[in-house]
Design an enzyme around this catalytic site. Structure first.
Site, mmCIF file in Angstrom:
data_model
loop_
_atom_site.group_PDB
_atom_site.id
_atom_site.type_symbol
_atom_site.label_atom_id
_atom_site.label_comp_id
_atom_site.label_asym_id
_atom_site.label_seq_id
_atom_site.Cartn_x
_atom_site.Cartn_y
_atom_site.Cartn_z
ATOM 1 N N ARG A 23 0.971 -1.329 -0.046
ATOM 2 C CA ARG A 23 0.109 0.001 0.063
ATOM 3 C C ARG A 23 0.819 1.258 -0.048
ATOM 4 O O ARG A 23 0.334 2.243 0.570
ATOM 5 C CB ARG A 23 -0.973 0.249 1.114
ATOM 6 C CG ARG A 23 -1.898 -1.077 1.242
ATOM 7 C CD ARG A 23 -3.325 -0.677 0.562
ATOM 8 N NE ARG A 23 -4.113 -1.701 0.382
ATOM 9 C CZ ARG A 23 -5.273 -2.124 0.906
ATOM 10 N NH1 ARG A 23 -5.608 -1.148 1.897
ATOM 11 N NH2 ARG A 23 -6.127 -2.990 0.689
ATOM 12 N N ARG A 27 -3.571 6.236 1.155
ATOM 13 C CA ARG A 27 -4.225 7.506 1.866
ATOM 14 C C ARG A 27 -3.221 8.298 2.784
ATOM 15 O O ARG A 27 -3.563 9.312 3.043
ATOM 16 C CB ARG A 27 -5.492 6.957 2.382
ATOM 17 C CG ARG A 27 -6.373 6.916 1.514
ATOM 18 C CD ARG A 27 -7.654 6.038 1.996
ATOM 19 N NE ARG A 27 -7.150 4.691 2.302
ATOM 20 C CZ ARG A 27 -7.957 3.847 3.019
ATOM 21 N NH1 ARG A 27 -9.139 4.000 3.396
ATOM 22 N NH2 ARG A 27 -7.498 2.508 3.293
ATOM 23 N N ARG A 36 -6.692 10.816 -6.220
ATOM 24 C CA ARG A 36 -7.865 10.182 -5.873
ATOM 25 C C ARG A 36 -9.176 11.085 -5.973
ATOM 26 O O ARG A 36 -9.938 10.855 -6.686
ATOM 27 C CB ARG A 36 -7.916 9.403 -4.758
ATOM 28 C CG ARG A 36 -8.991 8.492 -4.394
ATOM 29 C CD ARG A 36 -9.152 7.678 -3.176
ATOM 30 N NE ARG A 36 -9.646 8.512 -2.078
ATOM 31 C CZ ARG A 36 -10.129 8.017 -1.031
ATOM 32 N NH1 ARG A 36 -10.339 6.682 -0.777
ATOM 33 N NH2 ARG A 36 -10.550 8.941 -0.247
ATOM 34 N N ASP A 73 -6.922 -3.346 -7.405
ATOM 35 C CA ASP A 73 -7.435 -3.994 -6.098
ATOM 36 C C ASP A 73 -7.606 -5.628 -6.537
ATOM 37 O O ASP A 73 -7.977 -5.788 -7.771
ATOM 38 C CB ASP A 73 -8.508 -3.327 -5.772
ATOM 39 C CG ASP A 73 -8.906 -3.594 -4.243
ATOM 40 O OD1 ASP A 73 -8.252 -3.224 -3.368
ATOM 41 O OD2 ASP A 73 -9.710 -4.666 -3.905
ATOM 42 N N TYR A 150 -14.715 -12.636 -0.113
ATOM 43 C CA TYR A 150 -15.401 -11.405 -0.170
ATOM 44 C C TYR A 150 -16.737 -11.742 -1.324
ATOM 45 O O TYR A 150 -17.618 -11.238 -1.058
ATOM 46 C CB TYR A 150 -14.482 -10.322 -1.083
ATOM 47 C CG TYR A 150 -13.487 -9.931 0.161
ATOM 48 C CD1 TYR A 150 -13.695 -8.605 0.869
ATOM 49 C CD2 TYR A 150 -12.088 -10.633 0.047
ATOM 50 C CE1 TYR A 150 -12.830 -8.203 1.802
ATOM 51 C CE2 TYR A 150 -11.399 -9.959 0.988
ATOM 52 C CZ TYR A 150 -11.629 -8.845 1.889
ATOM 53 O OH TYR A 150 -10.647 -8.192 2.823
HETATM 54 O O1 CP3 Z 1 0.045 -2.568 -2.061
HETATM 55 C C1 CP3 Z 1 -0.666 -1.628 -3.033
HETATM 56 O O2 CP3 Z 1 -0.466 -0.283 -2.845
HETATM 57 C C2 CP3 Z 1 -1.014 -2.335 -4.389
HETATM 58 C C3 CP3 Z 1 -2.488 -1.926 -4.772
HETATM 59 C C4 CP3 Z 1 -3.221 -2.464 -3.599
HETATM 60 C C5 CP3 Z 1 -4.558 -2.151 -3.156
HETATM 61 N N1 CP3 Z 1 -5.057 -3.306 -2.496
HETATM 62 C C6 CP3 Z 1 -5.180 -0.866 -3.188
HETATM 63 C C7 CP3 Z 1 -6.004 -0.322 -2.323
HETATM 64 C C8 CP3 Z 1 -3.277 -4.039 -3.420
HETATM 65 C C9 CP3 Z 1 -2.099 -4.998 -3.641
HETATM 66 C C10 CP3 Z 1 -4.625 -4.394 -2.621
HETATM 67 C C11 CP3 Z 1 -4.711 -5.610 -1.975
HETATM 68 C C12 CP3 Z 1 -6.126 -5.902 -1.486
HETATM 69 N N2 CP3 Z 1 -7.316 -5.302 -1.660
HETATM 70 C C13 CP3 Z 1 -6.065 -6.956 -0.495
HETATM 71 C C14 CP3 Z 1 -5.053 -7.925 -0.159
HETATM 72 C C15 CP3 Z 1 -4.306 -7.304 0.918
HETATM 73 C C16 CP3 Z 1 -4.547 -6.914 2.061
HETATM 74 O O3 CP3 Z 1 -4.588 -5.708 2.354
HETATM 75 O O4 CP3 Z 1 -4.888 -7.889 2.876
HETATM 76 C C17 CP3 Z 1 -7.375 -6.900 0.035
HETATM 77 C C18 CP3 Z 1 -8.000 -7.680 0.935
HETATM 78 C C19 CP3 Z 1 -8.349 -6.201 -0.684
HETATM 79 C C20 CP3 Z 1 -9.690 -5.534 -0.676
HETATM 80 C C21 CP3 Z 1 -9.912 -4.343 -0.225
HETATM 81 N N3 CP3 Z 1 -9.483 -3.157 -0.854
HETATM 82 C C22 CP3 Z 1 -10.223 -3.537 1.087
HETATM 83 C C23 CP3 Z 1 -10.426 -4.715 2.193
HETATM 84 C C24 CP3 Z 1 -10.418 -2.376 0.982
HETATM 85 C C25 CP3 Z 1 -10.785 -1.369 2.124
HETATM 86 C C26 CP3 Z 1 -10.062 -1.350 3.383
HETATM 87 C C27 CP3 Z 1 -9.304 -0.188 3.129
HETATM 88 O O5 CP3 Z 1 -7.943 -0.060 3.433
HETATM 89 O O6 CP3 Z 1 -9.896 1.126 2.967
HETATM 90 C C28 CP3 Z 1 -9.473 -1.869 -0.158
HETATM 91 C C29 CP3 Z 1 -9.382 -0.490 -0.610
HETATM 92 C C30 CP3 Z 1 -8.097 -0.256 -1.154
HETATM 93 N N4 CP3 Z 1 -7.180 -0.826 -1.825
HETATM 94 C C31 CP3 Z 1 -7.286 0.973 -0.882
HETATM 95 C C32 CP3 Z 1 -6.171 0.764 -1.637
HETATM 96 C C33 CP3 Z 1 -5.013 1.989 -1.719
HETATM 97 C C34 CP3 Z 1 -7.825 2.087 0.022
HETATM 98 C C35 CP3 Z 1 -8.835 2.903 -0.932
HETATM 99 C C36 CP3 Z 1 -9.272 4.204 -0.800
HETATM 100 O O7 CP3 Z 1 -7.907 5.133 -1.339
HETATM 101 O O8 CP3 Z 1 -10.002 4.670 -0.232
#
Ligand code: CP3
Length: 342
Positions: A23, A27, A36, A73, A150
């Site tokens: 990540r 944010r 964003r 994602d 999910y």
């Molecule tokens: O690592 C990276 O930055 C690459 C991009 C990436 C994202 N999500 C961007 C993201 C990767 C590899 C993921 C993986 C992901 N997504 C996982 C597996 C890894 C982990 O964290 O356990 C899972 C379970 C998801 C599903 C997901 N996406 C959830 C549950 C959420 C909401 C939780 C949160 O952190 O807000 C997301 C949103 C998400 N994916 C964000 C980002 C940068 C935040 C979104 C935002 O900008 O509001």
């Protein structure tokens, strides 16, 4: 081969471990929040190739990480298979659920995902053109079990209860979902490689909730199938597997999966990993991401501890899980300076 991440993945022990952060585009960075907002929302950002490439590049410019991870994602794949997907601000993802055969039958075949995912491949093409030559480009997908949790629940859950329930009540349907996801993941990652990804990582965030034989059947076997199919299509492609929460089951996973690198969460100590996992190959990890919030002497001490414990074998420095929105960007710089001995 000069890219440090590729050298570590090939088994080389480097004097300073290469670094990237899960990540890292997120944010906690003001420039991410601005882009964003420009895109409108998170999913629009994922599907806007120019802006997704831009946020991928932001942490590379700011910190000089050794790898960039595609901005996308893991839930884009179920959406490409036909599930509805949306994000509720402050809560997380929502999907249409799959709990009955008829809902499964409405999904698209594994090879019908590519039109939907074309913007993701375009993001990779932009990145492979625009990244600094020393920076490795990582593609990724969610592992079938984690993505299925999910799709079955329609949201994140604390214990993946709905997926465990479907597994108990309708195992053929549960296994059909995992199979479809396994096939689609192979196709998806293969296209990512053709578009410029040099390494792929499989995120199995909920592997740890699979017990006994289920861990082998639903976390290890799909990862093994995906890894061997990708390596057959793309000889020499490095694969990173991240079965989060595996605890002592991390031991032996390089060989079991055929992966070049096992990513570690912070549920194991780096000393234990050096003794039990690193003999099998490159490891990635595993500083607690909370240090990016709290900083200070604890961050420096624990960063040095991870580096020291894993310095006798191939190691890519990373966090144990994604950096959180409340992290301080200055703490990331302190972590990098500590790893690089600056
Ligand atoms: O690592 C990276 O930055 C690459 C991009 C990436 C994202 N999500 C961007 C993201 C990767 C590899 C993921 C993986 C992901 N997504 C996982 C597996 C890894 C982990 O964290 O356990 C899972 C379970 C998801 C599903 C997901 N996406 C959830 C549950 C959420 C909401 C939780 C949160 O952190 O807000 C997301 C949103 C998400 N994916 C964000 C980002 C940068 C935040 C979104 C935002 O900008 O509001």
């Amino acid at each position: 081969m000069t890219k440090t991440i590729l050298r570590a993945l090939a088994g080389e022990t480097l004097p300073t471990p290469p670094i990237w952060m899960m990540r890292q585009a997120g944010r906690y960075l003001p420039e991410y929040r601005a882009t964003r907002a420009q895109a409108g929302d998170f999913l629009s950002l994922c599907y806007n190739s120019d802006l997704a490439a831009e946020v991928t590049l932001q942490p590379i410019r700011r910190y000089g990480f050794d790898a960039a991870i595609l901005f996308a994602d893991i839930l884009l794949l179920p959406q490409a298979l036909g599930a509805d997907l949306w994000f509720v601000t402050g809560e997380g993802p929502r999907l249409s659920t799959i709990t009955a055969q008829a809902e499964f039958d409405a999904l698209k075949p594994a090879d019908a995902i590519h039109d939907h995912l074309a913007p993701v491949y375009e993001t990779l093409r932009i990145l492979s053109r625009d990244l600094p030559t020393e920076t490795t480009l990582i593609g990724f997908a969610g592992a079938p079990w984690t993505v299925a949790t999910y799709m079955i629940a329609g949201r994140g859950t604390p214990d993946q209860g709905p997926a465990h329930a479907l597994k108990a009540e309708n195992r053929p349907l549960f296994e059909a979902i995992l199979d479809r996801l396994t096939e689609a993941t192979i196709d998806y990652l293969s296209q990512q490689v053709q578009a410029g990804a040099e390494v792929v990582k499989l995120f199995d965030s909920w592997a740890g909730s699979l017990q006994g034989d289920d861990f082998v059947k639903y976390a290890i076997e799909p990862a093994t199938r995906i890894t061997s199919a990708l390596k057959a299509r793309h000889p020499g492609l490095p694969v990173i597997a991240f079965p989060r929460g595996a605890e002592t089951r991390y031991e032996g996973l390089h060989a079991a999966i055929g992966a070049d690198c096992i990513a570690l969460d912070d549920g194991v100590t780096p000393e234990w990993a050096a003794a039990h996992v690193q003999p099998g190959g490159c490891v990635q990890g595993n500083l607690k991401s909370s240090h990016m919030v709290t900083g200070g002497a604890d961050l420096v001490r624990e960063t040095r501890r991870v580096v020291d414990a894993l310095k006798h074998g191939p190691h890519i420095f990373n966090l144990g899980h994604g950096i959180t929105p409340d992290a301080d960007p200055e703490n990331v710089q302190l972590m990098i300076d500590t790893v690089r001995g600056a």
